[in-house]
Design a protein around this motif. Structure first.
Motif, PDB file in Angstrom:
ATOM      1  N   ILE A  28       0.870  -1.182   0.000  1.00 11.10           N
ATOM      2  CA  ILE A  28       0.000   0.000   0.000  1.00 11.10           C
ATOM      3  C   ILE A  28       0.898   1.220   0.000  1.00 11.10           C
ATOM      4  O   ILE A  28       1.854   1.316   0.778  1.00 11.10           O
ATOM      5  N   ASP A  29       0.630   2.158  -0.899  1.00  9.67           N
ATOM      6  CA  ASP A  29       1.499   3.315  -1.068  1.00  9.67           C
ATOM      7  C   ASP A  29       1.727   4.053   0.250  1.00  9.67           C
ATOM      8  O   ASP A  29       0.795   4.222   1.049  1.00  9.67           O
ATOM      9  N   PRO A  30       2.970   4.483   0.486  1.00  8.43           N
ATOM     10  CA  PRO A  30       3.249   5.254   1.703  1.00  8.43           C
ATOM     11  C   PRO A  30       2.613   6.633   1.644  1.00  8.43           C
ATOM     12  O   PRO A  30       2.303   7.148   0.561  1.00  8.43           O
ATOM     13  N   VAL A  31       2.412   7.214   2.821  1.00  9.14           N
ATOM     14  CA  VAL A  31       1.857   8.565   2.924  1.00  9.14           C
ATOM     15  C   VAL A  31       2.792   9.414   3.758  1.00  9.14           C
ATOM     16  O   VAL A  31       3.680   8.899   4.443  1.00  9.14           O
ATOM     17  N   GLU A  32       2.623  10.692   3.703  1.00 10.20           N
ATOM     18  CA  GLU A  32       3.346  11.581   4.600  1.00 10.20           C
ATOM     19  C   GLU A  32       2.777  11.432   6.004  1.00 10.20           C
ATOM     20  O   GLU A  32       1.552  11.332   6.164  1.00 10.20           O
ATOM     21  N   PRO A  33       3.626  11.362   7.021  1.00  9.67           N
ATOM     22  CA  PRO A  33       3.105  11.213   8.387  1.00  9.67           C
ATOM     23  C   PRO A  33       2.081  12.286   8.707  1.00  9.67           C
ATOM     24  O   PRO A  33       2.351  13.481   8.538  1.00  9.67           O
ATOM     25  N   PRO A  34       0.886  11.902   9.128  1.00 11.69           N
ATOM     26  CA  PRO A  34      -0.157  12.895   9.399  1.00 11.69           C
ATOM     27  C   PRO A  34       0.191  13.770  10.603  1.00 11.69           C
ATOM     28  O   PRO A  34       0.859  13.330  11.535  1.00 11.69           O
ATOM     29  N   GLN A  35      -0.281  14.978  10.567  1.00 17.50           N
ATOM     30  CA  GLN A  35      -0.096  15.911  11.672  1.00 17.50           C
ATOM     31  C   GLN A  35      -1.145  15.663  12.757  1.00 17.50           C
ATOM     32  O   GLN A  35      -2.227  15.146  12.484  1.00 17.50           O
ATOM     33  N   ARG A  36      -0.799  16.041  13.967  1.00 16.26           N
ATOM     34  CA  ARG A  36      -1.743  15.852  15.068  1.00 16.26           C
ATOM     35  C   ARG A  36      -3.061  16.576  14.809  1.00 16.26           C
ATOM     36  O   ARG A  36      -4.134  16.095  15.170  1.00 16.26           O
ATOM     37  N   SER A  37      -2.989  17.710  14.155  1.00 18.03           N
ATOM     38  CA  SER A  37      -4.198  18.495  13.886  1.00 18.03           C
ATOM     39  C   SER A  37      -5.169  17.775  12.962  1.00 18.03           C
ATOM     40  O   SER A  37      -6.326  18.175  12.837  1.00 18.03           O
ATOM     41  N   ALA A  38      -4.702  16.697  12.325  1.00 20.14           N
ATOM     42  CA  ALA A  38      -5.577  15.945  11.421  1.00 20.14           C
ATOM     43  C   ALA A  38      -6.565  15.067  12.179  1.00 20.14           C
ATOM     44  O   ALA A  38      -7.498  14.530  11.571  1.00 20.14           O
ATOM     45  N   PHE A  39      -6.373  14.934  13.484  1.00 22.10           N
ATOM     46  CA  PHE A  39      -7.217  14.026  14.265  1.00 22.10           C
ATOM     47  C   PHE A  39      -7.978  14.797  15.334  1.00 22.10           C
ATOM     48  O   PHE A  39      -7.434  15.687  15.999  1.00 22.10           O
ATOM     49  N   ASP A  40      -9.209  14.429  15.514  1.00 26.18           N
ATOM     50  CA  ASP A  40     -10.038  15.010  16.561  1.00 26.18           C
ATOM     51  C   ASP A  40      -9.557  14.512  17.927  1.00 26.18           C
ATOM     52  O   ASP A  40      -9.232  13.327  18.089  1.00 26.18           O
ATOM     53  N   GLN A  41      -9.527  15.402  18.895  1.00 25.01           N
ATOM     54  CA  GLN A  41      -9.028  15.036  20.215  1.00 25.01           C
ATOM     55  C   GLN A  41      -9.863  13.924  20.855  1.00 25.01           C
ATOM     56  O   GLN A  41      -9.326  13.028  21.509  1.00 25.01           O
ATOM     57  N   ARG A 107      -6.956  -6.296  10.341  1.00 26.44           N
ATOM     58  CA  ARG A 107      -7.970  -7.206   9.817  1.00 26.44           C
ATOM     59  C   ARG A 107      -7.386  -8.468   9.178  1.00 26.44           C
ATOM     60  O   ARG A 107      -7.970  -9.534   9.263  1.00 26.44           O
ATOM     61  N   GLU A 108      -6.227  -8.324   8.504  1.00 28.71           N
ATOM     62  CA  GLU A 108      -5.709  -9.422   7.699  1.00 28.71           C
ATOM     63  C   GLU A 108      -4.333  -9.915   8.129  1.00 28.71           C
ATOM     64  O   GLU A 108      -3.855 -10.933   7.622  1.00 28.71           O
ATOM     65  N   GLY A 109      -3.665  -9.192   9.040  1.00 24.62           N
ATOM     66  CA  GLY A 109      -2.331  -9.602   9.435  1.00 24.62           C
ATOM     67  C   GLY A 109      -1.312  -9.428   8.332  1.00 24.62           C
ATOM     68  O   GLY A 109      -0.438 -10.269   8.142  1.00 24.62           O
ATOM     69  N   VAL A 110      -1.410  -8.306   7.601  1.00 23.16           N
ATOM     70  CA  VAL A 110      -0.487  -7.984   6.505  1.00 23.16           C
ATOM     71  C   VAL A 110      -0.009  -6.551   6.699  1.00 23.16           C
ATOM     72  O   VAL A 110      -0.819  -5.647   6.921  1.00 23.16           O
ATOM     73  N   ASP A 111       1.315  -6.325   6.627  1.00 23.12           N
ATOM     74  CA  ASP A 111       1.824  -4.971   6.849  1.00 23.12           C
ATOM     75  C   ASP A 111       1.727  -4.120   5.586  1.00 23.12           C
ATOM     76  O   ASP A 111       1.256  -4.583   4.535  1.00 23.12           O
ATOM     77  N   GLY A 114       3.105  -5.403   2.367  1.00 29.72           N
ATOM     78  CA  GLY A 114       2.533  -6.631   1.836  1.00 29.72           C
ATOM     79  C   GLY A 114       3.062  -7.896   2.488  1.00 29.72           C
ATOM     80  O   GLY A 114       2.769  -9.001   2.020  1.00 29.72           O
ATOM     81  N   ASN A 115       3.833  -7.763   3.566  1.00 35.04           N
ATOM     82  CA  ASN A 115       4.381  -8.926   4.262  1.00 35.04           C
ATOM     83  C   ASN A 115       3.359  -9.494   5.255  1.00 35.04           C
ATOM     84  O   ASN A 115       2.715  -8.738   5.989  1.00 35.04           O
ATOM     85  N   HIS A 116       3.246 -10.807   5.276  1.00 35.85           N
ATOM     86  CA  HIS A 116       2.381 -11.445   6.270  1.00 35.85           C
ATOM     87  C   HIS A 116       3.006 -11.296   7.654  1.00 35.85           C
ATOM     88  O   HIS A 116       4.213 -11.449   7.828  1.00 35.85           O
ATOM     89  N   LEU A 117       2.161 -11.001   8.641  1.00 33.28           N
ATOM     90  CA  LEU A 117       2.621 -10.821  10.013  1.00 33.28           C
ATOM     91  C   LEU A 117       2.484 -12.128  10.788  1.00 33.28           C
ATOM     92  O   LEU A 117       1.568 -12.924  10.548  1.00 33.28           O
ATOM     93  N   TYR A 118       3.404 -12.342  11.713  1.00 36.56           N
ATOM     94  CA  TYR A 118       3.339 -13.533  12.553  1.00 36.56           C
ATOM     95  C   TYR A 118       2.180 -13.395  13.544  1.00 36.56           C
ATOM     96  O   TYR A 118       1.921 -12.291  14.062  1.00 36.56           O
ATOM     97  N   PRO A 119       1.479 -14.500  13.824  1.00 44.85           N
ATOM     98  CA  PRO A 119       0.313 -14.411  14.716  1.00 44.85           C
ATOM     99  C   PRO A 119       0.652 -14.153  16.173  1.00 44.85           C
ATOM    100  O   PRO A 119      -0.262 -14.158  17.011  1.00 44.85           O
TER     101      PRO A 119
END
Length: 458
Positions: A28-41, A107-111, A114-119
């Motif tokens: 999944i394409d990377p994004v710029e790290p979101p700013q704190r102001s992007a989230f409701d308190q 939801r799927e255990g995938v980073d 695209g790598n599968h994550l260990y359970p």
């Protein structure tokens, strides 16, 4: 014959191609790290509570290190897995993860790559988490202080170090999908089931596992192992001397102790500590669901509970001596050790949680195996920091293996009315030498809880 082998080759190639197509997951394409102001308190605050319920900091924080920076060694029967950095650091953490990437991991255990994550990351439970709660968790984690730290590489043998193998594990054991309401049950029951089986992932410890590390089908909450401790059964097979009720479960989860069931120890101390942020209504819902899994106690258990209560009321303060106990028997020698080292607290008048429980009430003494009693005798119950708490000294340095074995024999016979555990000596030695890698935490378990909402990580 040549055509036959060509056909076999084609089938094998087709099967391998199909398995690869199933196992392969796109990045999944990377994004710029979101700013704190992007989230409701309010969303951040909700995420902080949910992170506590999920014990996120317990696995993703190495003691004395920065919160959520990963690197905690998680021992498994297959090797050691190191937890990941889930701070919003763009290089070593999840700072470039979009919310879609975060939700896919849950939801799927995938980073994101695209790598599968260990359970060891319990996505078999986290898959149940709702979109709304995932959004809150994402908001909380993305507003923590970034920590640039890469955890050590996992220590796993081939082929377990090849993540594509995990696709096969998922095919066998992983059911993907958010929680589905059970129409025949109450709203409170469904809320409890969602918390217990989803973010709370109680079954990860309290359900036995098969040889491939998956929870055994048909054994939900039937008891398991975690961090060198026995996680007792939360179904009808519970060995608690007095039956659990909704009210006793609520009190235990809310406070970390109950008069008839003792004080949370080991990993459970951290669980009850982290549940401290949940409102009473959610704790009550969890108690409702767990009580339903235990069911109504059998007439035999009810009778036994009545006998125990009568004994406690008539024999208060008396030290029980088994019929077979003599100076030459293990239980006889154990009785002397108990009177010298244990009776002052466990047969005293100081109430819980600051006084010791009567072992007639102990699930650990009545359990099929001795591990939790061994852990408690050796390592005790450390005091919490900066507040009153239950406390017990450990006796690892003062009691020899022979003395501990005698003490265990006495506890088992005097308080549970059963013979000594046959594997006590071997388990004691394995615990002493570190084979079981026992975790020892204060009774409140909050020393590694998530940082206060709105505050930067220490």
């Amino acid at each position: 014959m040549k055509r036959f082998w060509i056909g076999v080759f084609v089938v094998v190639i087709a099967g391998a191609a199909g398995l690869f197509a199933y196992a392969w997951k796109p990045a999944i394409d990377p994004v710029e790290p979101p700013q704190r102001s992007a989230f409701d308190q309010a969303l951040i605050e909700k995420g902080a509570v949910l992170a506590s319920v999920g014990n996120c900091t317990s696995c993703h924080t190495k003691p004395s290190d920065k919160s959520f920076a990963g690197g905690l060694a998680v021992p498994t029967p297959f090797g050691t897995i190191y937890s990941t950095n889930i701070t919003p650091d763009p290089e070593t953490g999840i700072g470039r993860w979009s919310q879609a990437a975060f939700t896919r991991a849950m939801r799927e255990g995938v980073d994101r790559a695209g790598n599968h994550l260990y359970p060891a990351f319990p996505y078999d439970h986290f898959t149940l988490v709702s979109d709304e709660d995932n959004s809150a968790l994402y908001a909380y984690l993305m507003t923590r202080r970034p920590v640039n730290k890469r955890p050590p590489a996992n220590e796993l043998p081939f082929p377990l170090n090849v993540r594509l193998v995990l696709a096969g594990w998922k095919l066998l054991f992983f059911d993907k999908g958010s929680y589905q309401t059970v129409a025949s049950q109450s709203a409170e029951w469904n809320r409890g089931a969602y918390l217990v089986n989803g973010l709370g992932h109680c079954g990860a410890c309290h359900t036995p596992r098969n040889m491939l590390g998956a929870e055994k089908a048909g054994s939900h909450l039937a008891g398991g192992e975690a961090e060198g401790w026995t996680a007792f059964a939360l179904d009808a097979s519970t060995t608690a001397p007095l039956p659990w009720t909704h009210d006793s479960l609520f009190a235990y989860l809310r406070r970390g102790w109950h008069t008839e069931h003792g004080v949370a120890n080991g990993p459970m101390g951290e669980v009850t500590g982290n549940l401290g942020r949940l409102p009473d209504a959610d704790i009550s819902a969890m108690a409702t669901y767990i009580a339903s899994q235990m069911g109504e106690p059998s007439p035999r258990r009810v009778t036994k509970a009545q006998e125990i209560r009568k004994k406690l009321s008539t024999d208060a303060g008396a030290i029980p001596i088994p019929v077979s106990a003599t100076a030459a028997t293990p239980s006889g020698r154990g009785a002397v050790i108990y009177q010298a080292a244990c009776a002052t607290c466990h047969d005293g008048s100081r109430p819980q949680p600051f006084g010791g429980m009567d072992f007639h009430l102990s699930s650990a003494v009545n359990a099929p195996g001795p591990q939790n009693v061994i852990n408690t005798v050796l390592f005790g119950l450390p005091a919490a920091s900066g507040r009153q708490s239950a406390i017990m000294p450990g006796f690892a340095a003062t009691l020899s293996d022979d003395q501990v074995t005698d003490l265990l024999a006495y506890l088992r016979e005097a308080f549970a009315g059963q013979p000594a555990w046959p594997d006590a000596t071997e388990r004691l030695a394995a615990t002493r030498n570190g084979k079981y890698q026992v975790s020892v935490r204060p009774s409140d378990g909050i020393e590694r809880g998530p940082d206060n909402v709105g505050a930067q990580d220490r």
